[in-house]
Motif scaffolding. Structure first.
Motif, PDB file in Angstrom:
ATOM      1  N   UNK A  70       0.847  -1.192   0.000  1.00 13.68           N
ATOM      2  CA  UNK A  70       0.000   0.000   0.000  1.00 13.68           C
ATOM      3  C   UNK A  70       0.881   1.240   0.000  1.00 13.68           C
ATOM      4  N   UNK A  71       0.754   2.047  -1.045  1.00 10.87           N
ATOM      5  CA  UNK A  71       1.511   3.295  -1.169  1.00 10.87           C
ATOM      6  C   UNK A  71       0.548   4.462  -0.994  1.00 10.87           C
ATOM      7  N   UNK A  72       0.956   5.429  -0.157  1.00 14.08           N
ATOM      8  CA  UNK A  72       0.087   6.567   0.185  1.00 14.08           C
ATOM      9  C   UNK A  72       0.806   7.865  -0.179  1.00 14.08           C
ATOM     10  N   UNK A  73       0.160   8.677  -1.012  1.00 19.76           N
ATOM     11  CA  UNK A  73       0.722   9.952  -1.461  1.00 19.76           C
ATOM     12  C   UNK A  73      -0.247  11.063  -1.042  1.00 19.76           C
ATOM     13  N   UNK A  74       0.289  12.120  -0.404  1.00 20.94           N
ATOM     14  CA  UNK A  74      -0.550  13.239   0.055  1.00 20.94           C
ATOM     15  C   UNK A  74       0.098  14.567  -0.315  1.00 20.94           C
ATOM     16  N   UNK A  75      -0.752  15.556  -0.621  1.00 20.18           N
ATOM     17  CA  UNK A  75      -0.282  16.893  -0.988  1.00 20.18           C
ATOM     18  C   UNK A  75      -1.205  17.923  -0.363  1.00 20.18           C
ATOM     19  N   UNK A  76      -0.641  19.085  -0.029  1.00 17.64           N
ATOM     20  CA  UNK A  76      -1.428  20.168   0.564  1.00 17.64           C
ATOM     21  C   UNK A  76      -2.440  20.692  -0.451  1.00 17.64           C
ATOM     22  N   UNK A  77      -3.619  21.066   0.120  1.00 19.58           N
ATOM     23  CA  UNK A  77      -4.668  21.666  -0.713  1.00 19.58           C
ATOM     24  C   UNK A  77      -4.949  23.064  -0.181  1.00 19.58           C
ATOM     25  N   UNK A  78      -4.150  24.055  -0.544  1.00 19.54           N
ATOM     26  CA  UNK A  78      -4.317  25.403   0.017  1.00 19.54           C
ATOM     27  C   UNK A  78      -5.621  26.067  -0.414  1.00 19.54           C
ATOM     28  N   UNK A  79      -6.146  25.645  -1.546  1.00 19.89           N
ATOM     29  CA  UNK A  79      -7.408  26.221  -2.003  1.00 19.89           C
ATOM     30  C   UNK A  79      -8.440  25.105  -2.113  1.00 19.89           C
ATOM     31  N   UNK A  80      -9.351  24.976  -1.157  1.00 21.35           N
ATOM     32  CA  UNK A  80     -10.316  23.875  -1.189  1.00 21.35           C
ATOM     33  C   UNK A  80     -11.184  23.872  -2.438  1.00 21.35           C
ATOM     34  N   UNK A  81     -11.447  25.051  -3.001  1.00 30.25           N
ATOM     35  CA  UNK A  81     -12.288  25.082  -4.196  1.00 30.25           C
ATOM     36  C   UNK A  81     -11.545  24.578  -5.426  1.00 30.25           C
ATOM     37  N   UNK A  82     -10.243  24.661  -5.389  1.00 26.74           N
ATOM     38  CA  UNK A  82      -9.440  24.172  -6.517  1.00 26.74           C
ATOM     39  C   UNK A  82      -8.311  23.294  -5.976  1.00 26.74           C
ATOM     40  N   UNK A  83      -8.647  22.081  -5.548  1.00 20.13           N
ATOM     41  CA  UNK A  83      -7.618  21.197  -4.984  1.00 20.13           C
ATOM     42  C   UNK A  83      -6.689  20.681  -6.075  1.00 20.13           C
ATOM     43  N   UNK A  84      -5.480  20.305  -5.690  1.00 15.38           N
ATOM     44  CA  UNK A  84      -4.539  19.733  -6.681  1.00 15.38           C
ATOM     45  C   UNK A  84      -4.963  18.316  -7.066  1.00 15.38           C
ATOM     46  N   UNK A  85      -4.403  17.859  -8.170  1.00 14.04           N
ATOM     47  CA  UNK A  85      -4.647  16.492  -8.634  1.00 14.04           C
ATOM     48  C   UNK A  85      -3.369  15.672  -8.456  1.00 14.04           C
TER      49      UNK A  85
END
Length: 372
Positions: A70-85
């Protein structure tokens, strides 16, 4: 300003952020018509970077083939209306991917992508990257990534034999068989060689080389093994043709020189043998030449064509000194016989008027002649 103040949800969104937006910010509340002004003294420090932070990707130790990874990747989402992909560079065939937005204890949000799969030997040493893409108001989006290398432990796979120069060779050719296999770990691999139909071990090691002859023809296979298991290769057939192959002039010239030198040595040996044989024959003939005393041999030379079966001589004439003959009746006369081909001796004794006479007979291979 977005959010619901009655729920204590106050959010400020900055669009088209630049580096000039890096600063310390305070929340201030002001209400009208009743004048109410309040500034919260807990600040928020905002730092604008040229490139966003890379995503967090959990590393895994060596995994055994067949186990779940199981590999888990996470990234910050500074703008909730436009989250990163988030995206993965390598996806195993058995993989299952899920993506979600999660709120952290400090009320900030992050995007998390999880990929789950069963490890296979084909996944060994694969670079798996998680890439995060942030949307912007400019023409090109901003991307960053994080990468790990997967290590899978497995027993030998895809074991096969490589034969050089080829599977059909002429007798006298040097061939090399190499056992190829994929395995992890591979540093402690053991290779063994066998020939189909023979219940014995031929050799150890990744390679086996030999000079082929007709008896080497047949099917060969190898067995590769490490601490997790073993695998046997498919058979490879070696066909040995008659004759030999001269691969280059470097081997042809020494071969011809060797053949010529061997022939000359044999001829020289043969000539020496013939010379020794003739000399030995002459010595034998000289030693077998009959002695007839003082008699002239010219008569014998004249009659050499006539068959002579027996020659009698008095042994008194054999010595170098000729003893004087006496008429004493007590004298004993001895005769000797010489056979020029096959030595055969016949002795007989006669007594006449008180004298003992011993005769010796020389026999020829022709007919026997008696002489009084």
């Amino acid at each position: 300003m977005v959010g619901n103040l009655s729920r204590r949800e106050c959010t400020t969104v900055f669009y088209n952020v630049t580096k000039n937006h890096s600063d310390v910010y305070y929340l201030r509340v002001q209400m009208e018509p009743d004048i109410f002004r309040a500034t919260f003294m807990t600040p928020v420090n905002v730092t604008v970077l040229d490139v966003p932070n890379p995503p967090e990707l959990n590393d895994v130790d060596e995994v055994m083939e067949g186990t779940t990874v199981s590999l888990r990747c996470s990234a910050e989402a500074p703008c909730p209306k436009k989250p990163p992909t988030l995206s993965w560079s390598y996806i195993p065939t058995s993989a299952n991917i899920t993506t979600q937005i999660q709120e952290k204890p400090d009320k900030t949000q992050s995007v998390i992508s999880t990929m789950t799969f069963n490890a296979s030997y084909t996944d060994h040493k694969k670079n798996i990257s998680c890439t995060v893409t942030y949307p912007t108001h400019i023409s090109k989006d901003t991307t960053v990534e994080n990468t790990i290398t997967l290590q899978v432990l497995f027993f030998p796979k895809e074991t096969h034999i490589k034969l050089e120069p080829n599977a059909s060779v002429s007798a006298g050719t040097n061939v090399t068989l190499t056992c190829k296999s994929k395995a992890n770990p591979s540093y402690d691999m053991n290779y063994t060689w066998y020939k189909r139909g023979e219940q014995k071990l031929l050799a150890f090691g990744e390679k086996m080389s030999f000079n082929v002859s007709k008896i080497n023809e047949g099917c060969y296979f190898c067995r590769a093994e490490n601490k997790y298991g073993a695998q046997t290769s498919e058979d490879i057939q070696l066909i040995v043709e008659a004759g030999f192959i001269v691969e280059s002039s470097d081997t042809f010239i020494p071969l011809v020189a060797g053949c010529v030198g061997g022939a000359l040595a044999f001829l020289l040996f043969f000539l020496l043998a013939m010379i020794l044989y003739k000399k030995r024959k002459q010595r034998t003939q000289a030693s077998n030449k009959p002695v007839v005393g003082e008699a002239d041999l010219s008569d014998q030379d004249q009659n050499k064509d006539e068959p002579v079966s027996s020659i009698y001589m008095n042994n008194a004439f054999v010595s170098s000194e000729q003893p004087e003959m006496t008429n004493d009746e007590s004298d004993t006369i001895h005769y000797g016989e010489i056979n020029f081909s096959t030595i055969q001796t016949k002795n007989h004794t006669e007594r006449s008027s008180g004298q003992e006479i011993i005769y010796a007979e020389v026999c020829h291979q022709g007919k026997k002649m008696n002489q009084d």
